[in-house]
Design a protein around this motif. Structure first.
Motif, PDB file in Angstrom:
ATOM      1  N   SER A  41      75.870  49.403 109.430  1.00  0.00           N
ATOM      2  CA  SER A  41      76.400  48.355 110.301  1.00  0.00           C
ATOM      3  C   SER A  41      76.664  48.879 111.711  1.00  0.00           C
ATOM      4  O   SER A  41      76.478  48.147 112.695  1.00  0.00           O
ATOM      5  CB  SER A  41      77.691  47.783 109.707  1.00  0.00           C
ATOM      6  N   ARG A  45      75.200  47.220 115.129  1.00  0.00           N
ATOM      7  CA  ARG A  45      76.089  46.828 116.219  1.00  0.00           C
ATOM      8  C   ARG A  45      75.778  47.599 117.494  1.00  0.00           C
ATOM      9  O   ARG A  45      75.894  47.054 118.596  1.00  0.00           O
ATOM     10  CB  ARG A  45      77.544  47.019 115.784  1.00  0.00           C
ATOM     11  N   PHE A  73      75.995  37.356 110.537  1.00  0.00           N
ATOM     12  CA  PHE A  73      76.926  38.268 109.900  1.00  0.00           C
ATOM     13  C   PHE A  73      77.254  37.836 108.481  1.00  0.00           C
ATOM     14  O   PHE A  73      77.040  36.692 108.085  1.00  0.00           O
ATOM     15  CB  PHE A  73      78.236  38.340 110.700  1.00  0.00           C
ATOM     16  N   ASP A 159      73.694  41.395 109.608  1.00  0.00           N
ATOM     17  CA  ASP A 159      74.537  42.444 109.034  1.00  0.00           C
ATOM     18  C   ASP A 159      75.086  41.978 107.690  1.00  0.00           C
ATOM     19  O   ASP A 159      76.004  41.161 107.630  1.00  0.00           O
ATOM     20  CB  ASP A 159      75.678  42.767 110.000  1.00  0.00           C
ATOM     21  N   GLU A 160      74.503  42.501 106.607  1.00  0.00           N
ATOM     22  CA  GLU A 160      74.892  42.150 105.247  1.00  0.00           C
ATOM     23  C   GLU A 160      74.971  40.630 105.064  1.00  0.00           C
ATOM     24  O   GLU A 160      75.991  40.080 104.622  1.00  0.00           O
ATOM     25  CB  GLU A 160      76.229  42.811 104.889  1.00  0.00           C
ATOM     26  N   VAL A 191      70.651  44.478 107.459  1.00  0.00           N
ATOM     27  CA  VAL A 191      71.392  45.495 106.720  1.00  0.00           C
ATOM     28  C   VAL A 191      71.706  44.919 105.340  1.00  0.00           C
ATOM     29  O   VAL A 191      72.288  43.831 105.226  1.00  0.00           O
ATOM     30  CB  VAL A 191      72.690  45.872 107.456  1.00  0.00           C
TER      31      VAL A 191
END
Length: 236
Positions: A41, A45, A73, A159-160, A191
């Protein structure tokens, strides 16, 4: 499309990312894997400019611009009291003059039509006027992806995006991200915590360990070495 070179991040005296190089091509879904604390992460970022980092990030060969990268996100960050359509419209706020961005009532008709097309693209046009808070987790994540589409960014960093979703919804979201990458020629970096999903949906996998890239190749490459307990991680 997206190229990050030499990304290095320190949190105080602790180095959490060390000279990471990563590229994502137009029309490609790249999955980033690694154990908790590996720097996944942080790398995303840093590429998005959300944390201070050494190194360089370019989009299509030029410096990263404010509208070049759209973000999705795990915590979806929709305005629950507003409609799905209003939430998607906010993806275009960076293109609007200030006086048209102060309230959804001032959004131009052309923007609402574009946002509706984005919702149709993710299969939620029939829920356009429903409050975001009333949608399921998977539907909310698809609204977030529609919002990213409305930004018109050539790069999407996720992100996830499926960690909080049930297995069926996770499959739908990853299938959508892969289809958008291939059909819309977007560069998509996701991710993930689930190696099995990465193998099924990604075109390429990058693996991080201790803040450094240790794997970069086809989606069918072995990834068990990234995890202290591979079977537990794969099942999560």
């Amino acid at each position: 499309m997206l190229s990050a070179t030499g990304l290095t991040v320190h949190y105080g005296s602790r180095r959490v990312l060390h000279e990471v190089d990563v590229t994502v091509g137009s029309g490609e879904l790249l999955a980033v894997l690694g154990a908790n604390g590996s720097g996944k992460s942080t790398m995303l970022r840093a590429a998005a400019g959300l944390v201070p980092a050494e190194g360089a990030v370019t989009v299509d060969g030029r410096g990263r611009g404010p509208l070049d990268i759209a973000l999705v996100f795990q915590r979806i960050h929709l305005v629950g009291s507003r409609s799905a359509l209003d939430n998607v419209c906010t993806g275009a706020l960076g293109r609007l003059p200030l006086h048209r961005s102060l309230t959804p009532a001032l959004f131009p008709r052309a923007l609402r039509e574009e946002a509706m097309a984005c919702l149709e693209r993710v299969g939620l046009a029939d829920r356009a006027h429903d409050r975001a808070a009333g949608l399921s987790g998977g539907q909310q994540q698809r609204v977030a992806i529609a919002r990213a589409l409305c930004q018109r960014a050539p790069v999407v960093l996720a992100d996830e995006p499926v960690s909080a979703l049930d297995p069926a919804a996770a499959e739908q979201v990853l299938d959508l991200l892969a289809e958008l990458a291939h059909a819309e020629r977007l560069a998509v970096l996701a991710v993930l915590h689930q190696p099995d999903l990465a193998r099924r949906y990604a075109d390429r996998i990058v693996g991080l360990r201790d803040g450094a890239v240790v794997l970069d190749g086809d989606a069918d490459q072995p990834v068990e070495s990234l995890y202290p307990h591979p079977l537990l991680e794969s099942a999560s």
